[in-house]
Design an enzyme around this catalytic site. Structure first.
Site, PDB file in Angstrom:
ATOM      1  N   GLY A  71       0.811  -1.204   0.000  1.00  0.00           N
ATOM      2  CA  GLY A  71       0.000   0.000   0.000  1.00  0.00           C
ATOM      3  C   GLY A  71       0.844   1.252   0.000  1.00  0.00           C
ATOM      4  O   GLY A  71       0.325   2.358   0.175  1.00  0.00           O
ATOM      5  N   THR A  73       2.748   4.296  -1.542  1.00  0.00           N
ATOM      6  CA  THR A  73       2.594   5.086  -2.763  1.00  0.00           C
ATOM      7  C   THR A  73       3.877   5.859  -3.033  1.00  0.00           C
ATOM      8  O   THR A  73       4.773   5.934  -2.203  1.00  0.00           O
ATOM      9  CB  THR A  73       1.401   6.052  -2.642  1.00  0.00           C
ATOM     10  OG1 THR A  73       1.607   6.921  -1.515  1.00  0.00           O
ATOM     11  CG2 THR A  73       0.100   5.289  -2.454  1.00  0.00           C
ATOM     12  N   SER A  97      -3.601   1.613  -4.245  1.00  0.00           N
ATOM     13  CA  SER A  97      -3.326   2.956  -3.734  1.00  0.00           C
ATOM     14  C   SER A  97      -4.122   3.222  -2.468  1.00  0.00           C
ATOM     15  O   SER A  97      -3.782   4.107  -1.687  1.00  0.00           O
ATOM     16  CB  SER A  97      -3.680   4.006  -4.795  1.00  0.00           C
ATOM     17  OG  SER A  97      -5.056   3.927  -5.142  1.00  0.00           O
ATOM     18  N   ASN A  98      -5.178   2.421  -2.252  1.00  0.00           N
ATOM     19  CA  ASN A  98      -5.997   2.585  -1.056  1.00  0.00           C
ATOM     20  C   ASN A  98      -6.740   1.279  -0.779  1.00  0.00           C
ATOM     21  O   ASN A  98      -7.389   0.747  -1.666  1.00  0.00           O
ATOM     22  CB  ASN A  98      -6.988   3.734  -1.256  1.00  0.00           C
ATOM     23  CG  ASN A  98      -7.555   4.237   0.039  1.00  0.00           C
ATOM     24  OD1 ASN A  98      -8.099   3.478   0.828  1.00  0.00           O
ATOM     25  ND2 ASN A  98      -7.432   5.531   0.275  1.00  0.00           N
ATOM     26  N   PHE A  99      -6.645   0.768   0.440  1.00  0.00           N
ATOM     27  CA  PHE A  99      -7.246  -0.514   0.792  1.00  0.00           C
ATOM     28  C   PHE A  99      -8.613  -0.384   1.441  1.00  0.00           C
ATOM     29  O   PHE A  99      -9.259  -1.386   1.734  1.00  0.00           O
ATOM     30  CB  PHE A  99      -6.311  -1.284   1.736  1.00  0.00           C
ATOM     31  CG  PHE A  99      -5.168  -1.933   1.024  1.00  0.00           C
ATOM     32  CD1 PHE A  99      -5.274  -3.220   0.524  1.00  0.00           C
ATOM     33  CD2 PHE A  99      -3.974  -1.258   0.830  1.00  0.00           C
ATOM     34  CE1 PHE A  99      -4.227  -3.822  -0.141  1.00  0.00           C
ATOM     35  CE2 PHE A  99      -2.910  -1.841   0.169  1.00  0.00           C
ATOM     36  CZ  PHE A  99      -3.040  -3.129  -0.325  1.00  0.00           C
ATOM     37  N   HIS A 131      -4.256  15.437   3.316  1.00  0.00           N
ATOM     38  CA  HIS A 131      -3.622  14.406   4.126  1.00  0.00           C
ATOM     39  C   HIS A 131      -2.792  15.040   5.235  1.00  0.00           C
ATOM     40  O   HIS A 131      -2.575  16.253   5.249  1.00  0.00           O
ATOM     41  CB  HIS A 131      -2.732  13.501   3.262  1.00  0.00           C
ATOM     42  CG  HIS A 131      -3.502  12.500   2.471  1.00  0.00           C
ATOM     43  ND1 HIS A 131      -4.016  12.783   1.231  1.00  0.00           N
ATOM     44  CD2 HIS A 131      -3.866  11.219   2.752  1.00  0.00           C
ATOM     45  CE1 HIS A 131      -4.662  11.711   0.776  1.00  0.00           C
ATOM     46  NE2 HIS A 131      -4.586  10.764   1.675  1.00  0.00           N
ATOM     47  N   LYS A 135       2.780  12.767   5.359  1.00  0.00           N
ATOM     48  CA  LYS A 135       2.707  12.061   4.076  1.00  0.00           C
ATOM     49  C   LYS A 135       3.767  12.609   3.142  1.00  0.00           C
ATOM     50  O   LYS A 135       3.846  13.814   2.905  1.00  0.00           O
ATOM     51  CB  LYS A 135       1.316  12.203   3.462  1.00  0.00           C
ATOM     52  CG  LYS A 135       1.141  11.374   2.188  1.00  0.00           C
ATOM     53  CD  LYS A 135      -0.312  11.322   1.759  1.00  0.00           C
ATOM     54  CE  LYS A 135      -0.482  10.529   0.473  1.00  0.00           C
ATOM     55  NZ  LYS A 135      -0.026   9.132   0.598  1.00  0.00           N
ATOM     56  N   GLY A 141      -1.601   8.650  -3.821  1.00  0.00           N
ATOM     57  CA  GLY A 141      -1.847   7.564  -4.762  1.00  0.00           C
ATOM     58  C   GLY A 141      -3.321   7.428  -5.093  1.00  0.00           C
ATOM     59  O   GLY A 141      -3.703   7.106  -6.223  1.00  0.00           O
TER      60      GLY A 141
END
Length: 242
Positions: A71, A73, A97-99, A131, A135, A141
């Site tokens: 995960g 990015t 890019s995102n779960f 974010h 980050k 992502g």
């Protein structure tokens, strides 16, 4: 299930907690160079490291026959190499890019809306993502995944990062601006907005914690065991998504 955690920041710690709650065992944790002997005690690896380490982590797992979920990015310039290595080694690799289940539903909405909006050229498109200040990459992502969907479904030809959120975009109409904001102690927000002279249309996803992302990563790790190939989160959730 025996899990190796590659990357032990806030997300890694949340994944650890959820995995243990679900009855899994964390057999190896790495926040730097990998110890392959310890790595090989795992049945699956979950990578939430940093862009500089992600491809090496993924490659090491694939070279050792360990299914790997990533995960991280900001490393996707090497994504095709990871796919090629996975195919050569007949391994298992899943990148998202995102779960989060919610974000993956959001992806479905984004695709559907983009297909509709392609019929109304009077609307311009933009994306805003917010974010936490820790980050490392911008845009996120997830924002890149969203804009790629828009480009695929419309006449848009590309995107441009606008890091100063107070500025208006000077992008050409066929370019989608992405406004990236960094604010302390937020979990993540993504807004897709279509603007015309008479009104705006927008869809928005706001994460309230890291729990949803971490749970999705553990579900993906459970799902990939025993499989071979290159996958995405949509493969994991295909029975749930519209």
């Amino acid at each position: 299930m025996k899990i190796a955690l590659l990357g032990y920041g806030k997300m890694g710690k949340t994944i650890e907690r959820i995995a243990i709650q679900k009855g899994h065992e964390i057999v190896y944790i790495s926040n730097g160079n990998l110890d392959e002997k310890k790595l090989n005690s795992a049945e699956v690896a979950i990578d939430f490291s940093v862009p500089e380490a992600a491809f090496e982590n993924i490659s090491t797992c694939l070279n050792n026959g360990i299914p790997v979920i990533s995960g991280t990015t900001g490393w996707l310039r090497d994504y095709e190499k990871a796919i090629q290595l996975c195919e050569e080694k007949k391994g298992a690799f899943l990148y998202a890019s995102n779960f989060s289940l919610g974000v993956n539903l959001f992806f479905e909405l984004n695709q559907f809306l983009a297909g509709i909006m392609n019929n109304f050229p009077q609307y311009s498109a933009e994306i805003e993502e917010i974010h936490h200040t820790e980050k490392k990459d911008a845009p996120s992502g997830t924002a890149i995944s969203l804009v790629k969907q828009i480009i695929q479904k419309t006449e848009k030809t590309g995107w441009e990062l606008v890091e100063n959120s107070s500025e208006k975009s000077n992008c050409e109409k066929e370019i989608v601006p992405i406004f990236a904001k960094r604010i302390p102690d937020v979990s993540g927000t993504h807004i897709v907005k279509y603007t015309s002279e008479i009104d705006d249309i927008e869809i928005k996803h706001t994460a309230h914690s890291r729990e949803g992302f971490a749970l999705g990563a553990v579900l993906a790790a459970e799902w990939i065991c025993g499989k071979k190939g290159v996958f995405g989160m949509k493969d994991v959730l295909k029975n749930l998504l519209l």
